[in-house]
Design a protein around this motif. Structure first.
Motif, mmCIF file in Angstrom:
data_model
loop_
_atom_site.group_PDB
_atom_site.id
_atom_site.type_symbol
_atom_site.label_atom_id
_atom_site.label_comp_id
_atom_site.label_asym_id
_atom_site.label_seq_id
_atom_site.Cartn_x
_atom_site.Cartn_y
_atom_site.Cartn_z
ATOM 1 N N ALA A 26 0.675 -1.192 -0.115
ATOM 2 C CA ALA A 26 -0.210 -0.289 0.418
ATOM 3 C C ALA A 26 1.037 1.368 -0.084
ATOM 4 O O ALA A 26 0.268 2.665 -0.860
ATOM 5 N N ALA A 27 2.034 1.073 0.912
ATOM 6 C CA ALA A 27 2.937 2.176 0.835
ATOM 7 C C ALA A 27 3.288 2.636 -0.493
ATOM 8 O O ALA A 27 3.844 3.446 -1.272
ATOM 9 N N VAL A 28 3.661 1.639 -1.305
ATOM 10 C CA VAL A 28 4.827 1.656 -2.756
ATOM 11 C C VAL A 28 3.405 2.436 -3.431
ATOM 12 O O VAL A 28 3.792 3.453 -4.208
ATOM 13 N N VAL A 29 2.484 2.240 -3.646
ATOM 14 C CA VAL A 29 1.363 2.393 -4.658
ATOM 15 C C VAL A 29 0.411 3.963 -3.776
ATOM 16 O O VAL A 29 0.915 4.597 -4.605
ATOM 17 N N VAL A 30 0.561 4.066 -2.792
ATOM 18 C CA VAL A 30 0.226 5.591 -2.598
ATOM 19 C C VAL A 30 2.181 6.633 -2.646
ATOM 20 O O VAL A 30 1.837 7.320 -3.050
ATOM 21 N N THR A 31 3.592 5.643 -2.486
ATOM 22 C CA THR A 31 4.179 6.693 -2.810
ATOM 23 C C THR A 31 4.618 6.843 -4.656
ATOM 24 O O THR A 31 4.587 7.699 -5.206
ATOM 25 N N MET A 32 3.888 5.908 -5.541
ATOM 26 C CA MET A 32 3.665 6.176 -6.670
ATOM 27 C C MET A 32 2.785 7.462 -7.062
ATOM 28 O O MET A 32 3.089 8.051 -8.167
#
Length: 337
Positions: A26-32
């Motif tokens: 989820a953190a990766v998606v938000v960062t993207m």
């Protein structure tokens, strides 16, 4: 003491692991989302370099009107000098002021949004002065691709053209013994793919009209900067290194490249940082070679060359480590024999 079967210990451990994985993804998606959305939301004219020429009183008035964060105004002593500055990429466009006439000179290939903004600004100035407005595009995209769709679409193929070969070559020629083959394969791919992609966009779609050899070499350099850096990271740090490089390229390099709009359309600071990464430098080099006869190609070419050198340096370090490990293993193998 052994834990009795059926106790919740292992289940709790797996649940925690699952929760960490889900939170990380989820953190990766938000960062993207942040990396791609924020530059777009905050994009717009930012210190756009433009020129103005005409009677002193008129140029002074217009220069004061354009003061602010959007424009970086330079005054020229003649219309010919302003046109030359646009051709030499000193400015992205300019406005010529004359009694009853306002002329806007643009360079759409240097940045379509900037050209459109300059045109609308010149129209407003002409209305204020009750003058006629004329727009002349000194550096348009090609007649076969007037919107520059082919140029804009080259972003992801160039990026993935550096990522995919690094993955495939690392798997096919793994280990210290395959290091040189990976390097040779990466450079060979960059050359072949660069010339093939340029041929398609120049002769297939008519999107480019620059010198084919120069443009092809620039595209190849862009791909080589990516593939050598990723190969170097993978060779030295394994897939963790490759993942780190891929994240930087995709989450920072791609949205901050200004590939389609030009770097002046990005927020201050982000544009400069984006030009230091391979996608941004590759886009600027391609724009220079494909539409401006190589004008302005020096800085992005040096930037990409620096990334190639970095990749080679990483591979050299990994090569020496591998050679030392092999020499350390050799006496043990001899003793065991």
């Amino acid at each position: 003491m052994h834990q009795p079967a059926g106790t919740p210990g292992p289940v709790i451990g797996q649940s925690r692991k699952l929760a960490i994985v889900v939170a990380g993804l989820a953190a990766v998606v938000v960062t993207m989302l942040c990396a791609f959305a924020l530059p777009s939301i905050n994009s717009g004219p930012n210190d756009l370099p433009v020129g103005v020429t005409g009677p002193q009183q008129s140029t002074t008035t217009v220069t004061k009107t354009l003061q602010g964060d959007k424009w970086d105004v330079t005054t020229y002593d003649s219309e010919a000098r302003l046109q030359a500055a646009i051709q030499d990429r000193e400015v992205l466009g300019g406005i010529v002021l004359a009694p009853g006439r306002v002329t806007a000179y643009t360079a759409t290939a240097g940045g379509p949004q900037a050209a459109a903004t300059l045109t609308s600004t010149a129209t407003v100035i002409a209305k204020q002065q009750r003058a006629e407005v004329t727009v002349t595009d000194l550096k348009p995209f090609t007649e076969d691709d007037p919107k520059g769709a082919g140029f804009s679409s080259a972003t992801l193929p160039m990026i993935f053209g550096g990522m995919f070969p690094a993955v495939i070559l690392s798997r096919l020629f793994a280990g210290h013994s395959g290091l040189r083959l990976r390097l040779i394969g990466g450079v060979a791919f960059a050359l072949v793919a660069g010339f093939a992609a340029t041929a398609f966009l120049q002769y297939g779609t008519g999107s480019f009209d620059g010198n084919y050899l120069m443009t092809s070499l620039g595209v190849s350099l862009g791909m080589a900067s990516l593939v050598t850096t990723l190969l170097g990271l993978e060779t030295l740090m394994g897939m963790a290194g490759f993942g780190l490089g891929a994240v930087v390229i995709m989450l920072l390099g791609n949205p901050l490249s200004g590939f389609a709009s030009g770097p002046h359309w990005l927020p201050d600071g982000w544009a400069a940082f984006g030009q230091l990464l391979p996608p941004g430098a590759a886009g600027s080099l391609l724009r220079s070679n494909a539409f401006f006869d190589g004008t302005g190609a020096g800085t992005p070419a040096l930037t990409l060359s620096a990334w190639v050198v970095l990749g080679l340096a990483l591979m050299l370090v990994a090569d020496r480590r591998g050679a030392q490990a092999a020499r350390a293993v050799a006496p043990q193998s001899a003793l065991a024999g």
